[in-house]
Design an enzyme around this catalytic site. Structure first.
Site: not given
Length: 391
Positions: A135-137, A316, A329
């Site tokens: 799970v990322c930015t 995501n 986010r």
């Protein structure tokens, strides 16, 4: 998406707590981080036989890999009420899966297993895991002079052992000591650089100096990677493993456009977002995009020029859809980019965005910072001080 929502609700109920009040902040003094947070660098020599390439890395990090795998196994047996069936399946099926994998990846995993003394099935499982829980930015941004930067937070460990006492994710805590920078070399020269978890042979974050940068974010979709994995085990092997595709792109692509074509058109085992940055910044040749992938085909290619003009941002969720309300986010990240403005685009400015909650959260393991023209590449372990939301 429903699966993610159900898991989030489950975590909240199991921890006997409420979702913390939404906290949005845009910090401006996070960079530079403490020296103790800097990620160590290893050279991986691609001229060596595949089974020997990671020996020095996993000799150093073997205990951490073992601890993480033990946590994975404990989590699985807890979820399935003490059953050893899945763990036994991993141990037995892993070597069979390894025999079906393309080279050099199969031999690299065999070498890692031999050096660490871990079962080959465990190492194969370890290399599959990142396709399902990342799970990322990721952000590609252009400064006023035309330089392109590419940065990312890698968040990992969602639903994998919430520690009520310490308010941490147990897998996330075990992963941080395993974060390494890798300089992949041939003939003593750098081919590309990446950020890896020790023992993982694929690519999630990387730079090919002067040419392009790449990050991968998981895409939650009904045709999730577990379906592709089961098909692979059953003998249907038309797709590539995501980490092998990205590794091939970093080794073989000689331009942004070639990398873009490979990432768009290669069938995969799991859906994904590929965030790609290049080295051209003028008009229609501006090189930054998000490639939204289904397993078999590209769903969407979103270029930076149409996204914002000076940056493009992916978490995501499909960019044309609203993010899950419990995991937004995206909105705070856009807010902080707007506060920073294009004038603030730099290593420092972008690290501040990545260090602003909830872009920074309890799942965040590291932040990576890349500037393609200079080949600048740095990474820092991340920790989210209280008060901090779990995801």
């Amino acid at each position: 998406m429903l699966r993610l929502l159900l898991c989030l609700v489950t975590v909240i109920s199991l921890t006997n707590c409420q979702v913390p009040p939404f906290m949005e902040e845009c910090v401006n003094n996070a960079y530079p981080p403490p020296a103790s947070h800097k990620v160590p660098t290893y050279v991986v020599n691609l001229d060596l036989p595949a089974a020997q390439r990671w020996t020095h890395v996993v000799k150093d990090k073997g205990p951490q890999i073992k601890n993480l795998l033990n946590e994975f196994k404990s989590f699985i047996t807890d979820i399935f009420h003490g059953s050893q069936a899945i763990v036994d399946f991993i141990d037995k099926a892993g070597p069979l899966v390894d025999e079906t994998l393309p080279q050099p990846f199969a031999d690299e995993m065999r070498g890692i297993a031999n050096v660490t003394g871990l079962k080959l099935g465990e190492i194969v499982f370890f290399n599959v895991f990142y396709e399902f829980f990342t799970v990322c930015t990721s952000i590609v941004a252009q400064d006023p002079t035309g330089k392109l930067y590419h940065v990312r937070n890698l968040d990992f460990g969602l639903f994998l052992g919430w520690d009520i006492k310490n308010n941490t994710w147990s897998v996330t805590e075990l992963l941080r000591p395993m974060v390494i920078m890798v300089d992949f070399q041939k003939g003593g020269e750098t081919v590309f650089k990446s950020i890896n978890f020790a023992g993982y042979v694929g690519i999630l974050t990387a730079i090919k100096p002067k040419l392009f940068t790449l990050t991968m974010n998981e895409r939650f979709n009904k045709d999730g990677g577990y379906i592709g994995l089961l098909e692979w085990i059953a003998g249907q092997r038309t797709g590539q493993w995501m980490g092998f595709l990205t590794r091939n792109v970093m080794e073989k692509a000689s331009s942004y456009l070639e990398a873009k074509v490979m990432l768009q058109n290669t069938e995969m085992l799991a859906p994904a977002y590929f965030i790609l940055g290049g080295n051209a910044t003028s008009g229609p040749f501006q090189q930054g995009c998000v490639i939204t992938r289904a397993r078999e085909y590209p769903v969407d290619v979103w270029d930076m020029e149409s996204a914002n003009g000076w940056y493009i941002l992916e978490t995501n969720y499909d960019h044309w859809e609203a993010p899950l309300f419990l995991d937004d986010r995206r909105t705070p990240a856009h807010h902080c980019m707007g506060n920073m403005t294009q004038q603030g685009v730099s290593i420092k400015g972008l690290y501040n965005v990545l260090s602003s909650r909830p872009v920074l959260n309890k799942l965040t393991t590291y932040s990576a910072l890349m500037q393609v023209d200079s080949g600048h590449f740095e990474a820092w372990l991340q920790y989210c001080p209280e008060p901090c939301i779990p995801w």
